[in-house]
Design an enzyme around this catalytic site. Structure first.
Site, PDB file in Angstrom:
ATOM      1  N   GLU A   1     -19.151  -5.154   9.791  1.00  7.46           N
ATOM      2  CA  GLU A   1     -20.497  -4.304  10.473  1.00  7.46           C
ATOM      3  C   GLU A   1     -21.529  -5.549  11.434  1.00  7.46           C
ATOM      4  OE1 GLU A   1     -19.434  -3.656   8.313  1.00  7.46           O
ATOM      5  OE2 GLU A   1     -18.289  -1.863   9.043  1.00  7.46           O
TER       6      GLU A   1
ATOM      7  N   ARG B   1     -25.632  -1.537   7.232  1.00  2.00           N
ATOM      8  CA  ARG B   1     -25.612  -3.320   7.233  1.00  2.00           C
ATOM      9  C   ARG B   1     -26.277  -4.031   7.985  1.00  2.00           C
ATOM     10  NH1 ARG B   1     -20.437  -5.228   4.059  1.00  2.00           N
ATOM     11  NH2 ARG B   1     -21.629  -4.291   1.804  1.00  2.00           N
TER      12      ARG B   1
ATOM     13  N   LYS C   1       1.065  -1.328   0.088  1.00  2.00           N
ATOM     14  CA  LYS C   1      -0.234   0.081  -0.379  1.00  2.00           C
ATOM     15  C   LYS C   1       0.486   0.907  -0.502  1.00  2.00           C
ATOM     16  CE  LYS C   1      -4.289   1.269   2.220  1.00  2.00           C
ATOM     17  NZ  LYS C   1      -5.716   0.616   2.901  1.00  2.00           N
TER      18      LYS C   1
END
Ligand SMILES: Cc1ncc(C[n+]2csc(CCOP(=O)(O)OP(=O)(O)O)c2C)c(N)n1
Length: 653
Positions: A377, A405, A291
């Protein structure tokens, strides 16, 4: 090749790329130059607008290889979450758009059908791409269409349950489909969990270099045309098995595995993708990337590899240009630590967003009392239920949009069991540059229907602290504390409190009751002053707790000629709707007008711009209120009555 190495001679190659076909023609040397130019471009552009710089620097070669092997848009390239699709945008004719990335009317920070035929899914909530891919592959199979479906998914997104539901189905359906696992070991922070450990054991294993060589040899030396794919895979498999056996998990699921490949080696990724493409069934290509690759401030940023600076940053340092300010998140983070110091039963949960939600502060102070559950979640909500059943009071800190969600989990697993779990919803309401999927505008409506759930919307730092404390003091059911993005509003003291409702301003004349929800307190004050200027008396109240509707709010409504609500959430089922219903139930026949966010897909822009587009400015609201009260045949008074605020009430004589 690293931008900072300074070894690349730029030739303006990027400017010649108008579509994927231009990339397909390039030599290996040209691709190296192009990759370096793309990195320079990304850093230069995103440093002016803010955006997902770290993730995109990590997928430059991966995206180049994908566009060389597949024929987008006929073949479908799907980016899970979509925050790492900038390179894809650059290669599909949208370079000029980057000057206005994430700005109103400019390029979206996520894939967008409106922008390009190369974009299909606009998800931006993580872990969905494999399910889309499963469905697409089934559709093409049924319709007899020969098109490849390729999904790129990060190791972070792979911690989300939907991915595993999708893999289960993909394995059974056996349709051709390529899953590129972009494994950089990070979500924002290092990815957590068993899967992450599994992937990182592979990456960190001393045999990794050896494995890469083995893979390269196996793929490189295998003529792909005319040779059955399984032989290639078996060669790879044997090579890897000797070293670390990473493929077992995926192959146990029944999905072929190729990798790990060096995700910064275009040729290596290309070989793997070609092999996968020709296999004729579901294949996982495991690409190891870094990254922020090629940009030192991102590579060295321990917190999140410059995952997504929200605004312009300095290219040399990677630090935001804007002066730091006290954010709503900071106030929450500090108060949570203070509460946790006093209450050993208070624990924190984050879904892979410890720093952005502020829960990291609690983790630093009490590391054993914070759980990072990954981008999960739903699991976070039910795991919180378990913690509460076990005698703790969990505080689940998530962005408002992501709790959508977990509706069923909040409803049945938490609320039906009357469990004391506090959900802290950051970035509630209109957020801004991330656009429609990131607006936290549904929470008060969606969770407003949950029996026994109390929702607080603080207006400033003082009420955030206070309401957070009130929330964690509730021991017979769930609570939500929701606040917006950005710099916390200046403290706005109340004139008085009626029950749980704060009266922020009032005048002798009771024409309008203005119910200013949460951070709209300041707007309410300005509206009151403007409307008073027209000769009408306004009482401004902040309900503080918007669900259930406070009885005092209904009583206050009964004492006025018009009620106006203003909220930073969808109107359908919002605070205005709920108050109207409560007033009907109590036979209070005062007209009510509700201002809020229409249930629609609102484009990206700054929060202020979008609120202005929606007519949610003090000027617009004051004009509306004056118009409505005038039409009720209420005569204005002259001279104009002063509005009494807390400042007046406490001012020395
Ligand atoms: C459901 C959901 N929760 C949280 C987020 C916020 N989020 C955006 S990107 C990200 C990390 C993604 O990590 P990974 O998939 O590995 O991609 P990377 O950024 O490392 O390339 C998170 C948590 C989200 N987009 N969707």
């Amino acid at each position: 090749m690293s931008v900072e190495e300074g070894t690349v001679h730029h030739t303006g190659l990027l400017a010649t790329v108008r579509g994927p076909q231009d990339v397909k023609r390039m030599s290996a040397e040209e691709l190296d130059v192009l990759a370096a130019e793309i990195r320079d471009f990304l850093i230069a552009k995103v440093s002016r607008t803010g955006g997902h710089v770290g993730p995109n620097l990590g997928v430059v070669e991966l995206t180049l290889a994908m566009h060389r092997v597949f024929d987008s848009p006929r073949d479908r390239l799907l980016f899970d979450t979509g925050h790492q699709a900038y390179v894809h945008k650059i290669l599909t004719g949208r370079q000029t758009g980057f000057d206005r990335l994430r700005q109103r009317g400019g390029l979206s920070g996520y894939p967008s059908q409106a922008e390009s035929e190369h974009d299909l899914i606009e998800n931006s909530h993580a872990s969905t791409a494999l399910s889309y891919a499963d469905g697409l592959a089934k559709a093409y199979a049924l319709r007899g269409e020969q098109r490849s479906v390729v999904a790129v998914v990060g190791d972070g997104a792979l911690t989300g349950g939907m991915c595993w539901e999708a893999l289960n189905n993909i394995a059974t359906a056996r349709n051709p489909l390529v899953i590129v696992v972009n494994d950089n070991g990070r979500s924002y922070a290092p990815t957590i969990g068993g899967l992450a450990d599994h992937l990182s054991s592979l990456r960190l294993n001393p045999g990794y270099e050896k494995v890469l060589d083995t893979v390269k040899e196996a793929l490189g030396s295998t003529p792909l045309v005319g040779r059955p794919m399984y032989e290639v895979l078996h060669a790879v498999k044997r090579g890897i098995k000797d070293a670390v056996a990473p493929q077992a998990m995926f192959e146990d699921l029944g999905i072929k595995y190729v990798g790990p490949v060096d995700g910064h080696d275009v040729a290596a990724v290309e070989s793997a993708l070609r092999a996968a493409k020709n296999f004729g069934g579901p294949v996982i290509v495991h690409a190891v990337t870094r990254k922020g690759y090629g940009y030192r401030p991102a590579e060295e940023d321990e917190a999140d590899c410059l995952h997504g600076p929200g605004s312009a940053f300095d290219i040399e340092t990677g630090k935001l240009v804007a002066a730091p300010s006290v954010k709503w998140t900071h106030v929450f983070a500090d108060e949570l630590v203070a509460i946790a110091d006093e209450r050993p039963d208070v624990v924190g949960i984050t879904a892979a967003m410890a720093e952005p939600t502020g829960i990291a502060k609690l983790a630093r102070k009490h590391p054993d009392r914070v759980y990072d559950v990954g981008i999960a979640e739903q699991h976070a909500a039910t795991s919180a239920a378990g913690l509460a059943l076990g005698g703790l009071h969990p505080v689940v800190a998530v962005y408002a949009t992501f709790l959508n969600r977990a509706f069923d989990q909040v409803l049945l697993d938490v609320a039906m069991h009357r469990l004391p779990v506090t959900f802290v919803l950051d970035r509630a309401g209109i957020t801004g540059p991330d656009g429609p999927s990131h607006y936290g505008m549904w929470d008060m409506s969606v969770f407003g229907v949950v029996p026994g759930l109390r929702i607080a919307a603080p207006r400033d730092a003082a009420t955030l602290r206070e309401e957070l404390r009130e929330a964690v003091a509730v021991d017979d059911g769930p609570t939500i504390v929701r606040f917006p993005t950005g710099t916390v509003a200046a403290d706005l003291p109340a004139v008085r409190r009626v029950g749980t409702v704060d009266v922020l301003a009032e005048s002798a004349r009771k024409d309008v009751l203005l119910v200013a929800v949460g951070s709209f307190g300041h707007l309410g004050m300005e509206v009151a002053t403007r409307v008073a200027g027209q000769g009408f008396g306004v009482t401004v109240v902040d309900p503080r707790w918007v669900r259930p509707v406070p009885a005092e709010l209904v009583e206050l409504a009964a004492g006025h000629r018009l009620v106006v609500t203003v909220e930073d959430g969808v109107r359908v089922g919002g605070v205005g709707d709920a108050l109207a219903q409560a007033m009907r139930d109590a036979d209070v026949r005062v007209p009510l007008k509700d201002l809020g966010v229409p249930a629609d897909w609102h484009p990206h822009g700054t929060r202020a711009q979008i609120l202005a587009d929606l007519g949610l400015t003090a000027q617009d609201v004051a004009r509306d209120v004056t118009g409505w009260i005038s039409r009720l045949d209420v005569e204005p008074v002259e001279p104009v009555e002063p509005v009494i605020t807390a400042d007046d009430a406490t001012a020395p004589n």
